[in-house]
Design an enzyme around this catalytic site. Structure first.
Site, PDB file in Angstrom:
ATOM      1  N   GLY A  13       0.822  -1.225   0.000  1.00 24.98           N
ATOM      2  CA  GLY A  13       0.000   0.000   0.000  1.00 24.98           C
ATOM      3  C   GLY A  13       0.841   1.254   0.000  1.00 24.98           C
ATOM      4  N   SER A  15       1.335   3.443  -2.756  1.00 24.71           N
ATOM      5  CA  SER A  15       1.071   4.429  -3.812  1.00 24.71           C
ATOM      6  C   SER A  15       0.767   5.796  -3.213  1.00 24.71           C
ATOM      7  CB  SER A  15      -0.127   3.973  -4.656  1.00 24.71           C
ATOM      8  OG  SER A  15      -1.205   3.593  -3.816  1.00 24.71           O
ATOM      9  N   ARG A  16       0.195   5.805  -2.016  1.00 22.03           N
ATOM     10  CA  ARG A  16      -0.286   7.053  -1.420  1.00 22.03           C
ATOM     11  C   ARG A  16       0.072   7.081   0.068  1.00 22.03           C
ATOM     12  NH1 ARG A  16      -5.634   6.827  -0.818  1.00 22.03           N
ATOM     13  NH2 ARG A  16      -5.984   4.689  -1.480  1.00 22.03           N
ATOM     14  N   ASN A  91       1.954  -2.184   5.400  1.00 26.51           N
ATOM     15  CA  ASN A  91       1.337  -0.873   5.621  1.00 26.51           C
ATOM     16  C   ASN A  91      -0.088  -0.765   5.074  1.00 26.51           C
ATOM     17  OD1 ASN A  91       1.400   2.282   5.819  1.00 26.51           O
ATOM     18  ND2 ASN A  91       0.996   1.835   3.669  1.00 26.51           N
ATOM     19  N   SER A 143      -2.169   0.864  14.647  1.00 28.49           N
ATOM     20  CA  SER A 143      -2.778   2.177  14.904  1.00 28.49           C
ATOM     21  C   SER A 143      -2.918   2.354  16.404  1.00 28.49           C
ATOM     22  CB  SER A 143      -4.164   2.229  14.264  1.00 28.49           C
ATOM     23  OG  SER A 143      -4.939   3.274  14.823  1.00 28.49           O
ATOM     24  N   TYR A 156     -12.104  -1.693  12.730  1.00 20.27           N
ATOM     25  CA  TYR A 156     -10.748  -1.184  12.470  1.00 20.27           C
ATOM     26  C   TYR A 156      -9.854  -1.443  13.691  1.00 20.27           C
ATOM     27  CZ  TYR A 156      -7.048   2.186  11.260  1.00 20.27           C
ATOM     28  OH  TYR A 156      -5.844   2.777  10.961  1.00 20.27           O
ATOM     29  N   ALA A 158     -10.214  -3.663  15.993  1.00 15.71           N
ATOM     30  CA  ALA A 158      -9.987  -5.108  16.136  1.00 15.71           C
ATOM     31  C   ALA A 158      -8.905  -5.583  15.163  1.00 15.71           C
ATOM     32  CB  ALA A 158     -11.281  -5.872  15.891  1.00 15.71           C
ATOM     33  N   LYS A 160      -6.480  -3.837  13.935  1.00 16.12           N
ATOM     34  CA  LYS A 160      -5.172  -3.291  14.334  1.00 16.12           C
ATOM     35  C   LYS A 160      -4.666  -3.944  15.620  1.00 16.12           C
ATOM     36  CE  LYS A 160      -4.553  -0.540  10.863  1.00 16.12           C
ATOM     37  NZ  LYS A 160      -3.464  -0.781   9.905  1.00 16.12           N
ATOM     38  N   ILE A 189      -2.589  10.960  11.397  1.00 18.04           N
ATOM     39  CA  ILE A 189      -1.598  11.328  10.376  1.00 18.04           C
ATOM     40  C   ILE A 189      -2.376  11.841   9.162  1.00 18.04           C
ATOM     41  CG2 ILE A 189       0.318  10.500   8.937  1.00 18.04           C
ATOM     42  CD1 ILE A 189       0.925  10.096  11.933  1.00 18.04           C
TER      43      ILE A 189
HETATM   44  P1  NAP Z   1      -4.271   5.899   2.567  1.00 14.83           P
HETATM   45  O1  NAP Z   1      -3.711   7.244   2.318  1.00 14.83           O
HETATM   46  O2  NAP Z   1      -5.725   5.655   2.410  1.00 14.83           O
HETATM   47  O3  NAP Z   1      -3.442   4.840   1.658  1.00 14.83           O
HETATM   48  C1  NAP Z   1      -3.753   3.478   1.729  1.00 14.83           C
HETATM   49  C2  NAP Z   1      -2.806   2.699   0.871  1.00 14.83           C
HETATM   50  O4  NAP Z   1      -3.122   1.307   1.025  1.00 14.83           O
HETATM   51  C3  NAP Z   1      -2.932   3.015  -0.605  1.00 14.83           C
HETATM   52  O5  NAP Z   1      -1.656   2.961  -1.195  1.00 14.83           O
HETATM   53  C4  NAP Z   1      -3.812   1.886  -1.120  1.00 14.83           C
HETATM   54  O6  NAP Z   1      -3.598   1.524  -2.490  1.00 14.83           O
HETATM   55  C5  NAP Z   1      -3.331   0.740  -0.256  1.00 14.83           C
HETATM   56  N1  NAP Z   1      -4.274  -0.368  -0.175  1.00 14.83           N
HETATM   57  C6  NAP Z   1      -5.521  -0.394   0.339  1.00 14.83           C
HETATM   58  N2  NAP Z   1      -6.059  -1.622   0.226  1.00 14.83           N
HETATM   59  C7  NAP Z   1      -5.119  -2.400  -0.373  1.00 14.83           C
HETATM   60  C8  NAP Z   1      -5.056  -3.758  -0.761  1.00 14.83           C
HETATM   61  N3  NAP Z   1      -6.079  -4.592  -0.542  1.00 14.83           N
HETATM   62  N4  NAP Z   1      -3.936  -4.206  -1.361  1.00 14.83           N
HETATM   63  C9  NAP Z   1      -2.885  -3.383  -1.595  1.00 14.83           C
HETATM   64  N5  NAP Z   1      -2.872  -2.089  -1.235  1.00 14.83           N
HETATM   65  C10 NAP Z   1      -3.985  -1.600  -0.639  1.00 14.83           C
HETATM   66  O7  NAP Z   1      -3.936   5.406   4.061  1.00 14.83           O
HETATM   67  P2  NAP Z   1      -2.798   5.883   5.090  1.00 14.83           P
HETATM   68  O8  NAP Z   1      -3.396   6.904   5.970  1.00 14.83           O
HETATM   69  O9  NAP Z   1      -1.538   6.173   4.368  1.00 14.83           O
HETATM   70  O10 NAP Z   1      -2.662   4.557   5.957  1.00 14.83           O
HETATM   71  C11 NAP Z   1      -1.590   3.641   5.794  1.00 14.83           C
HETATM   72  C12 NAP Z   1      -1.590   2.685   6.973  1.00 14.83           C
HETATM   73  O11 NAP Z   1      -1.443   3.423   8.194  1.00 14.83           O
HETATM   74  C13 NAP Z   1      -2.907   1.904   7.117  1.00 14.83           C
HETATM   75  O12 NAP Z   1      -2.632   0.595   7.552  1.00 14.83           O
HETATM   76  C14 NAP Z   1      -3.640   2.666   8.211  1.00 14.83           C
HETATM   77  O13 NAP Z   1      -4.560   1.861   8.890  1.00 14.83           O
HETATM   78  C15 NAP Z   1      -2.486   3.095   9.091  1.00 14.83           C
HETATM   79  N6  NAP Z   1      -2.785   4.243   9.936  1.00 14.83           N
HETATM   80  C16 NAP Z   1      -3.144   5.449   9.398  1.00 14.83           C
HETATM   81  C17 NAP Z   1      -3.417   6.517  10.248  1.00 14.83           C
HETATM   82  C18 NAP Z   1      -3.813   7.878   9.732  1.00 14.83           C
HETATM   83  O14 NAP Z   1      -4.209   8.727  10.552  1.00 14.83           O
HETATM   84  N7  NAP Z   1      -3.706   8.158   8.447  1.00 14.83           N
HETATM   85  C19 NAP Z   1      -3.329   6.336  11.643  1.00 14.83           C
HETATM   86  C20 NAP Z   1      -2.980   5.103  12.135  1.00 14.83           C
HETATM   87  C21 NAP Z   1      -2.688   4.052  11.283  1.00 14.83           C
HETATM   88  P3  NAP Z   1      -4.423   2.219  -3.711  1.00 14.83           P
HETATM   89  O15 NAP Z   1      -3.858   3.611  -3.819  1.00 14.83           O
HETATM   90  O16 NAP Z   1      -4.150   1.407  -4.896  1.00 14.83           O
HETATM   91  O17 NAP Z   1      -5.858   2.231  -3.280  1.00 14.83           O
END
Ligand code: NAP
Length: 248
Positions: A13, A15-16, A91, A143, A156, A158, A160, A189
């Site tokens: 994951g 890409s973003r 991730n 998380s 979510y 559960a 994590k 984040i």
């Molecule tokens: P995000 O901006 O929504 O990016 C999610 C990434 O995961 C994207 O690259 C997406 O790919 C990829 N993805 C989703 N489902 C997938 C799958 N089935 N197979 C392969 N790739 C997949 O999320 P983020 O905020 O960066 O979060 C990244 C991680 O950090 C997650 O595990 C999230 O739970 C954790 N986290 C985030 C926060 C926060 O506040 N942002 C806080 C705590 C934990 P596509 O672009 O192709 O859809």
């Protein structure tokens, strides 16, 4: 740094958001990086082009990490291209807000498969190589809600919390094989995942955070680089918060 042989990482994951920053920071820190995505082909390709133009060795691979066949193909590609895997960053993740009484079985399955089953599938594949190398690192992105539990984010939380148990148990199991397994528990984040939160919600979250700000993708990526490095070789089985003190 330049004379040191590059190591190989897969970041799921990436890409973003947080994953993109992790992949970029690892590339800047002497890793060949396989950038995984599920849907964002154009964004992933742009990231690859940018990093290659800066002189880094990266590639992209489309795979839904909740599907074992696609995970197998990604690891096969990585081994064919780079010959090994030294670092796996689990991730990829999705979120889901709402009352537990409104969550459907399909939503439960999708979230648990994406956030938790993916960690099992990818770790298993990476371990095949790491155990025979007697070396490797796995870093799981959980998380703060996996630690503390979040209201209206029960599924979510559960998923994590499952990652936390997985991390601690796996660290014990594969420590004797020379493999470190740790998890990072980010707080708030600013990424696409936070898009559904209003400015007012974000202000309230900042107010609840002792350091009085939300986190950046860099805050998480810099810890990944440290946990991936030899400097953290005696750290395993740990869940490290990056949350400005929100959950202690
Ligand atoms: P995000 O901006 O929504 O990016 C999610 C990434 O995961 C994207 O690259 C997406 O790919 C990829 N993805 C989703 N489902 C997938 C799958 N089935 N197979 C392969 N790739 C997949 O999320 P983020 O905020 O960066 O979060 C990244 C991680 O950090 C997650 O595990 C999230 O739970 C954790 N986290 C985030 C926060 C926060 O506040 N942002 C806080 C705590 C934990 P596509 O672009 O192709 O859809």
């Amino acid at each position: 740094m330049e004379n040191k042989e590059k190591k190989v990482a897969i970041v799921t994951g990436s890409s973003r958001g947080i994953g993109k920053e992790i992949a970029s920071e690892l590339a800047r820190n002497n890793y060949k990086v396989l950038i995984n995505y599920k849907k964002s082909q154009r964004i992933a390709s742009k990231l690859k082009e940018k990093l290659i133009s800066e002189g880094y060795d990266v590639d992209i691979f489309k795979a839904d990490v909740s599907k074992s066949k696609e995970v197998d193909e990604m690891f096969r590609y990585c081994l064919e291209k780079y010959g090994t895997i030294d670092l796996l960053v689990n991730n990829a993740g999705v979120s889901l807000e709402g009352l537990i009484t409104d969550v459907t079985e399909k939503e439960w399955d999708n979230l648990i498969d994406t956030n938790l089953k993916s960690v099992f599938l990818c770790s298993k594949k990476a371990l095949n190589t790491m155990i025979s190398n007697h070396s490797g690192k796995i870093i799981n992105i959980t998380s703060m809600w996996g630690v503390a539990g979040g209201s209206c984010e029960v599924v979510y939380s559960a998923s994590k919390a499952g990652i936390i148990g997985f991390t601690k148990a796996l660290a014990k199991e594969v420590g004797p094989s020379g493999i470190n397994v740790n998890a990072i528990a980010p707080g708030v984040i600013m990424t696409d995942m936070m898009e559904k939160f209003s400015d007012k919600d974000i202000m309230a979250l900042k107010d609840e955070t002792p350091l009085m700000r939300v986190g950046s993708t860099e805050d998480v990526a810099s810890l990944v680089v440290y946990l991936a490095s030899e400097k953290s070789d005696f750290i395993t089985g740990q869940i490290i918060g990056v949350n400005g003190g929100f959950v202690i």
